[in-house]
Design a protein around this motif. Structure first.
Motif, PDB file in Angstrom:
ATOM      1  N   ASN A  39       0.268 -15.035 -30.785  1.00 60.13           N
ATOM      2  CA  ASN A  39      -0.816 -15.949 -30.402  1.00 60.13           C
ATOM      3  C   ASN A  39      -2.176 -15.253 -30.426  1.00 60.13           C
ATOM      4  OD1 ASN A  39       0.866 -18.183 -30.097  1.00 60.13           O
ATOM      5  ND2 ASN A  39       1.343 -17.653 -27.985  1.00 60.13           N
ATOM      6  N   ALA A  40      -2.231 -14.007 -29.971  1.00 63.47           N
ATOM      7  CA  ALA A  40      -3.482 -13.246 -30.005  1.00 63.47           C
ATOM      8  C   ALA A  40      -3.920 -13.021 -31.452  1.00 63.47           C
ATOM      9  CB  ALA A  40      -3.315 -11.910 -29.285  1.00 63.47           C
ATOM     10  N   SER A  41      -2.981 -12.728 -32.327  1.00 61.59           N
ATOM     11  CA  SER A  41      -3.295 -12.517 -33.746  1.00 61.59           C
ATOM     12  C   SER A  41      -3.874 -13.778 -34.372  1.00 61.59           C
ATOM     13  CB  SER A  41      -2.044 -12.094 -34.515  1.00 61.59           C
ATOM     14  OG  SER A  41      -1.548 -10.869 -34.032  1.00 61.59           O
ATOM     15  N   LYS A  42      -3.259 -14.915 -34.090  1.00 59.39           N
ATOM     16  CA  LYS A  42      -3.772 -16.193 -34.618  1.00 59.39           C
ATOM     17  C   LYS A  42      -5.171 -16.471 -34.088  1.00 59.39           C
ATOM     18  CE  LYS A  42      -0.313 -18.765 -33.347  1.00 59.39           C
ATOM     19  NZ  LYS A  42       0.599 -19.911 -33.151  1.00 59.39           N
ATOM     20  N   ASP A  43      -5.389 -16.237 -32.803  1.00 60.64           N
ATOM     21  CA  ASP A  43      -6.709 -16.475 -32.201  1.00 60.64           C
ATOM     22  C   ASP A  43      -7.784 -15.604 -32.843  1.00 60.64           C
ATOM     23  OD1 ASP A  43      -5.621 -18.353 -30.493  1.00 60.64           O
ATOM     24  OD2 ASP A  43      -5.597 -17.022 -28.746  1.00 60.64           O
ATOM     25  N   VAL A  44      -7.470 -14.343 -33.088  1.00 59.87           N
ATOM     26  CA  VAL A  44      -8.448 -13.429 -33.697  1.00 59.87           C
ATOM     27  C   VAL A  44      -8.782 -13.887 -35.116  1.00 59.87           C
ATOM     28  CG1 VAL A  44      -8.791 -11.079 -34.560  1.00 59.87           C
ATOM     29  CG2 VAL A  44      -7.898 -11.453 -32.250  1.00 59.87           C
ATOM     30  N   LEU A  48     -12.569 -15.042 -36.320  1.00 57.93           N
ATOM     31  CA  LEU A  48     -13.306 -14.315 -37.348  1.00 57.93           C
ATOM     32  C   LEU A  48     -13.364 -15.030 -38.697  1.00 57.93           C
ATOM     33  CD1 LEU A  48     -11.984 -10.694 -36.688  1.00 57.93           C
ATOM     34  CD2 LEU A  48     -14.154 -11.689 -35.957  1.00 57.93           C
ATOM     35  N   GLY A  49     -12.441 -15.949 -38.925  1.00 53.94           N
ATOM     36  CA  GLY A  49     -12.379 -16.599 -40.235  1.00 53.94           C
ATOM     37  C   GLY A  49     -11.531 -17.851 -40.202  1.00 53.94           C
ATOM     38  N   THR A  50     -10.619 -17.960 -41.156  1.00 51.77           N
ATOM     39  CA  THR A  50      -9.792 -19.158 -41.310  1.00 51.77           C
ATOM     40  C   THR A  50      -8.315 -18.777 -41.313  1.00 51.77           C
ATOM     41  OG1 THR A  50     -11.508 -20.146 -42.680  1.00 51.77           O
ATOM     42  CG2 THR A  50      -9.338 -21.151 -42.796  1.00 51.77           C
ATOM     43  N   LEU A  51      -7.536 -19.458 -40.488  1.00 51.18           N
ATOM     44  CA  LEU A  51      -6.084 -19.282 -40.486  1.00 51.18           C
ATOM     45  C   LEU A  51      -5.524 -20.071 -41.663  1.00 51.18           C
ATOM     46  CD1 LEU A  51      -3.569 -18.213 -38.933  1.00 51.18           C
ATOM     47  CD2 LEU A  51      -3.551 -20.395 -37.732  1.00 51.18           C
ATOM     48  N   GLU A  74     -14.263 -13.086 -44.004  1.00 48.39           N
ATOM     49  CA  GLU A  74     -15.316 -12.504 -44.845  1.00 48.39           C
ATOM     50  C   GLU A  74     -14.843 -12.347 -46.287  1.00 48.39           C
ATOM     51  OE1 GLU A  74     -16.496  -8.870 -42.945  1.00 48.39           O
ATOM     52  OE2 GLU A  74     -17.007  -9.894 -41.079  1.00 48.39           O
ATOM     53  N   GLN A  75     -14.223 -13.342 -46.835  1.00 47.56           N
ATOM     54  CA  GLN A  75     -13.690 -13.370 -48.196  1.00 47.56           C
ATOM     55  C   GLN A  75     -12.578 -12.344 -48.426  1.00 47.56           C
ATOM     56  OE1 GLN A  75     -16.958 -13.121 -50.942  1.00 47.56           O
ATOM     57  NE2 GLN A  75     -17.820 -15.060 -50.273  1.00 47.56           N
ATOM     58  N   GLU A 110     -10.728  -3.331 -37.168  1.00 42.53           N
ATOM     59  CA  GLU A 110     -11.466  -4.249 -36.296  1.00 42.53           C
ATOM     60  C   GLU A 110     -10.552  -5.348 -35.753  1.00 42.53           C
ATOM     61  OE1 GLU A 110     -14.514  -6.283 -34.240  1.00 42.53           O
ATOM     62  OE2 GLU A 110     -14.431  -4.227 -35.007  1.00 42.53           O
ATOM     63  N   ILE A 111      -9.702  -5.886 -36.594  1.00 44.57           N
ATOM     64  CA  ILE A 111      -8.750  -6.916 -36.170  1.00 44.57           C
ATOM     65  C   ILE A 111      -7.794  -6.343 -35.132  1.00 44.57           C
ATOM     66  CG2 ILE A 111      -6.844  -8.382 -36.939  1.00 44.57           C
ATOM     67  CD1 ILE A 111      -8.393  -8.574 -39.661  1.00 44.57           C
TER      68      ILE A 111
END
Length: 121
Positions: A39-44, A48-51, A74-75, A110-111
């Motif tokens: 869940n933390a990974s999905k939230d991050v 920061l971008g798009t799941l 960031e692409q 960073e992730i």
């Protein structure tokens, strides 16, 4: 400079075009449940971008299944693998690649940091 582009295995057991033989993964280990880390990974990734995708890989040796997250930040393409190490520790493996197939290890780090901070809260 001569570039070599080939197929690179991703942490969600697939392949993508990329420069092989370069470091493109970082691992964090947390004393939290697989679900907390997933869940933390999905939230991050969402922050920061798009799941792009989330799934459970049942064809692994882990009987509870390995959970994966795929996104774009960031692409960059981002893949995250979440699996138990033992009864109390969970491994989170983060892999990143640029549109040209190169590694972005700084983004992976960073992730990893942001996941750790989210798990503390």
């Amino acid at each position: 400079m001569i570039g070599v582009l080939g197929c690179v295995g991703t942490v969600n057991d697939r392949t993508t075009a990329g420069v092989p033989w370069v470091k493109d993964k970082v691992e964090g280990r947390y004393e939290r449940s697989v679900d907390d880390c997933f869940n933390a990974s999905k939230d991050v990734v969402r922050t920061l971008g798009t799941l792009v995708n989330e799934e459970i890989l049942y064809n692994t040796t882990n009987t509870s299944g390995v959970k994966t997250v795929q996104g774009k930040i960031e692409q960059r393409s981002v893949w995250i693998r979440v699996e138990p190490v033992d009864a109390t520790v969970t491994s989170v493996l983060i892999q990143t690649r640029t549109p040209g197939g190169a590694s972005d290890i700084e983004l992976a780090a960073e992730i990893k940091t942001r996941i750790a901070l989210k798990l503390v809260k």
